[in-house]
Design a protein around this motif. Structure first.
Motif, short mmCIF file in Angstrom:
data_model
loop_
_atom_site.label_atom_id
_atom_site.label_comp_id
_atom_site.label_asym_id
_atom_site.label_seq_id
_atom_site.Cartn_x
_atom_site.Cartn_y
_atom_site.Cartn_z
N VAL A 188 0.85 -1.20 0.00
CA VAL A 188 0.00 0.00 0.00
C VAL A 188 0.88 1.25 0.00
CG1 VAL A 188 -1.69 1.33 1.32
CG2 VAL A 188 -1.94 -1.15 1.10
N LEU A 189 1.93 1.23 0.81
CA LEU A 189 2.88 2.34 0.83
C LEU A 189 3.52 2.52 -0.55
CD1 LEU A 189 4.62 4.49 2.28
CD2 LEU A 189 6.16 2.63 2.98
N LEU A 190 3.95 1.44 -1.16
CA LEU A 190 4.58 1.51 -2.48
C LEU A 190 3.61 2.10 -3.51
CD1 LEU A 190 6.81 -1.19 -4.09
CD2 LEU A 190 4.86 -0.33 -5.37
N LYS A 191 2.35 1.70 -3.46
CA LYS A 191 1.37 2.21 -4.43
C LYS A 191 1.10 3.70 -4.26
CE LYS A 191 -0.87 -2.26 -5.15
NZ LYS A 191 -2.06 -3.10 -4.87
N HIS A 192 1.23 4.20 -3.03
CA HIS A 192 1.12 5.64 -2.82
C HIS A 192 2.29 6.37 -3.47
CE1 HIS A 192 -1.97 4.81 0.23
NE2 HIS A 192 -2.29 6.09 0.12
N ILE A 193 3.48 5.78 -3.34
CA ILE A 193 4.68 6.46 -3.84
C ILE A 193 4.66 6.59 -5.35
CG2 ILE A 193 7.20 6.23 -4.04
CD1 ILE A 193 7.13 5.08 -1.17
N ILE A 194 4.05 5.64 -6.03
CA ILE A 194 4.00 5.73 -7.49
C ILE A 194 2.70 6.39 -7.98
CG2 ILE A 194 2.94 3.49 -8.00
CD1 ILE A 194 5.00 3.23 -10.29
N GLY A 195 1.84 6.79 -7.06
CA GLY A 195 0.64 7.51 -7.45
C GLY A 195 -0.55 6.65 -7.82
N LEU A 196 -0.49 5.35 -7.51
CA LEU A 196 -1.64 4.48 -7.80
C LEU A 196 -2.73 4.63 -6.75
CD1 LEU A 196 0.18 1.21 -8.92
CD2 LEU A 196 -0.97 2.89 -10.37
N LEU A 197 -2.35 5.08 -5.55
CA LEU A 197 -3.32 5.35 -4.49
C LEU A 197 -3.15 6.78 -4.00
CD1 LEU A 197 -3.10 2.10 -2.31
CD2 LEU A 197 -4.99 2.75 -3.83
N LYS A 198 -4.24 7.38 -3.54
CA LYS A 198 -4.21 8.72 -2.96
C LYS A 198 -4.37 8.61 -1.45
CE LYS A 198 -3.97 10.78 -6.96
NZ LYS A 198 -2.70 11.44 -7.38
N PRO A 199 -3.59 9.34 -0.69
CA PRO A 199 -3.68 9.25 0.77
C PRO A 199 -4.95 9.89 1.31
CG PRO A 199 -2.14 10.98 0.15
CD PRO A 199 -2.54 10.29 -1.12
N ASP A 200 -5.39 9.38 2.46
CA ASP A 200 -6.47 10.07 3.18
C ASP A 200 -5.94 11.38 3.75
OD1 ASP A 200 -8.02 7.85 2.67
OD2 ASP A 200 -7.65 6.93 4.62
N ARG A 201 -4.68 11.34 4.14
CA ARG A 201 -4.03 12.52 4.70
C ARG A 201 -2.53 12.35 4.55
NH1 ARG A 201 -5.38 12.87 10.59
NH2 ARG A 201 -3.23 12.90 11.29
N GLY A 202 -1.81 13.46 4.41
CA GLY A 202 -0.36 13.40 4.31
C GLY A 202 0.15 13.73 2.93
N GLN A 203 1.46 13.66 2.78
CA GLN A 203 2.12 14.02 1.52
C GLN A 203 3.13 12.96 1.11
OE1 GLN A 203 3.59 17.91 3.10
NE2 GLN A 203 2.75 18.75 1.20
N ILE A 204 3.31 12.85 -0.21
CA ILE A 204 4.41 12.06 -0.78
C ILE A 204 5.19 12.99 -1.69
CG2 ILE A 204 5.12 10.04 -2.10
CD1 ILE A 204 1.60 10.09 -0.87
N LEU A 205 6.34 13.42 -1.23
CA LEU A 205 7.17 14.34 -2.01
C LEU A 205 8.22 13.55 -2.78
CD1 LEU A 205 7.84 17.16 0.63
CD2 LEU A 205 5.92 16.95 -0.96
N VAL A 206 8.27 13.77 -4.09
CA VAL A 206 9.30 13.17 -4.93
C VAL A 206 10.06 14.31 -5.58
CG1 VAL A 206 9.81 11.66 -6.86
CG2 VAL A 206 7.89 11.13 -5.34
N ASP A 207 11.32 14.43 -5.21
CA ASP A 207 12.15 15.55 -5.66
C ASP A 207 11.46 16.88 -5.36
OD1 ASP A 207 14.54 16.44 -6.67
OD2 ASP A 207 13.94 16.35 -8.76
N GLY A 208 10.80 16.94 -4.20
CA GLY A 208 10.18 18.17 -3.73
C GLY A 208 8.76 18.41 -4.17
N GLN A 209 8.23 17.55 -5.07
CA GLN A 209 6.88 17.75 -5.58
C GLN A 209 5.93 16.74 -4.96
OE1 GLN A 209 6.54 17.82 -9.83
NE2 GLN A 209 4.49 18.67 -9.76
N ASP A 210 4.78 17.21 -4.49
CA ASP A 210 3.79 16.33 -3.86
C ASP A 210 3.00 15.62 -4.95
OD1 ASP A 210 1.89 15.06 -2.37
OD2 ASP A 210 1.16 16.85 -1.33
N ILE A 211 3.28 14.34 -5.15
CA ILE A 211 2.63 13.62 -6.24
C ILE A 211 1.16 13.33 -5.96
CG2 ILE A 211 4.80 12.58 -6.99
CD1 ILE A 211 3.77 9.92 -5.86
N SER A 212 0.76 13.40 -4.68
CA SER A 212 -0.64 13.14 -4.36
C SER A 212 -1.57 14.22 -4.91
CB SER A 212 -0.83 13.00 -2.85
OG SER A 212 -0.55 14.21 -2.19
#
Length: 247
Positions: A42-66
């Motif tokens: 589930v964590l991995l799928k958030h990092i690649i953008g397959l899932l959207k978080p209920d709350r929080g951020q996933i920053l990749v090179d400074g950009q929030d992919i969520s």
């Protein structure tokens, strides 16, 4: 390169991730361990953008992919490659076509250059030219994993996500796949997230290790630090104690 900040996710009222905070340094291999069902994939799928978080951020090179949608998200995913648990090879394509597929879909390279790159990756995976024409159902489990790794590497991605990369393989082939991951990482310098439970073999490829338990990261450090961690939950997992793994 990747920073997960206060990430929460639930499904049907069941909380899976409860405030995950994790940093994956650029050009290094971060390993996430934990027993089955704790939310590693589930964590991995958030990092690649397959899932959207209920709350929080996933920053990749400074950009929030969520926050990305549509074309922006598709463009951003070009920085990623994923090696899925089962390899996810196309059954109707032979080995050559499977590896060439991302180049044909996403680039306008001439066929001669595509062929050169495919054969370079096959050679890197220690696969002979005779394998090119074989179909996935003609390959052993270890060969499927190596073909999948060759396909993941074909576009020289900045980030590769590995979801249980040696599941179903015997120990010698598992070590071969881990060695290839380490070798390709040394050659290319990509940033990697590896989700796995193959202890202690997987420690040999990791720069940093995080343990996920009951929706939270309960330990983070070098492989050596995790192996000598004082938390009894961490030690129970590393030692493979049945009561812990089944509880």
């Amino acid at each position: 390169m990747i920073q997960v900040i206060d990430l929460y996710k639930s499904f049907n009222g069941q909380m899976v991730l409860e405030g995950i905070n994790l940093t994956m340094p650029t050009g290094q291999i971060t390993l996430v361990i934990g027993k089955s069902g704790v939310g590693k994939s589930v964590l991995l799928k958030h990092i690649i953008g397959l899932l959207k978080p209920d709350r929080g951020q996933i920053l990749v090179d400074g950009q929030d992919i969520s926050t990305l949608r549509g074309r922006e998200l598709r463009e951003f995913k070009k920085h990623f490659a994923v090696l899925f648990q089962g390899g996810a090879l196309f059954d109707s394509l032979n080995v050559f076509e499977n590896i060439a597929f991302p180049l044909r879909e996403k680039t306008r390279l001439p066929e001669a250059e595509i062929a050169r790159r495919v054969r370079l990756r096959l050679d890197q995976m220690h696969l002979t030219s005779e394998v090119e024409a074989k179909f996935p159902d003609e390959l052993s489990g270890g060969m499927k994993k190596r073909v999948a790794l060759a396909r993941a590497m074909i576009q020289e991605p900045e980030i590769i996500l590995f979801d249980e990369p040696v599941t179903g393989l015997d120990p010698p082939m598992s070590n071969t796949v881990f060695h290839l991951i380490k070798q390709t990482h040394q050659d290319s310098g990509y940033t990697a997230l590896v989700v796995a439970h193959d202890i202690p073999e997987v420690f040999q490829i990791a720069d940093h290790v995080a343990m996920l338990h009951q929706g939270r990261i309960i330990a983070y450090g070098s492989p050596e630090e995790i192996q000598h961690h004082s938390d009894p939950v961490v030690q129970s997992f590393i030692k493979g104690e049945v009561d812990f793994l089944e509880g």
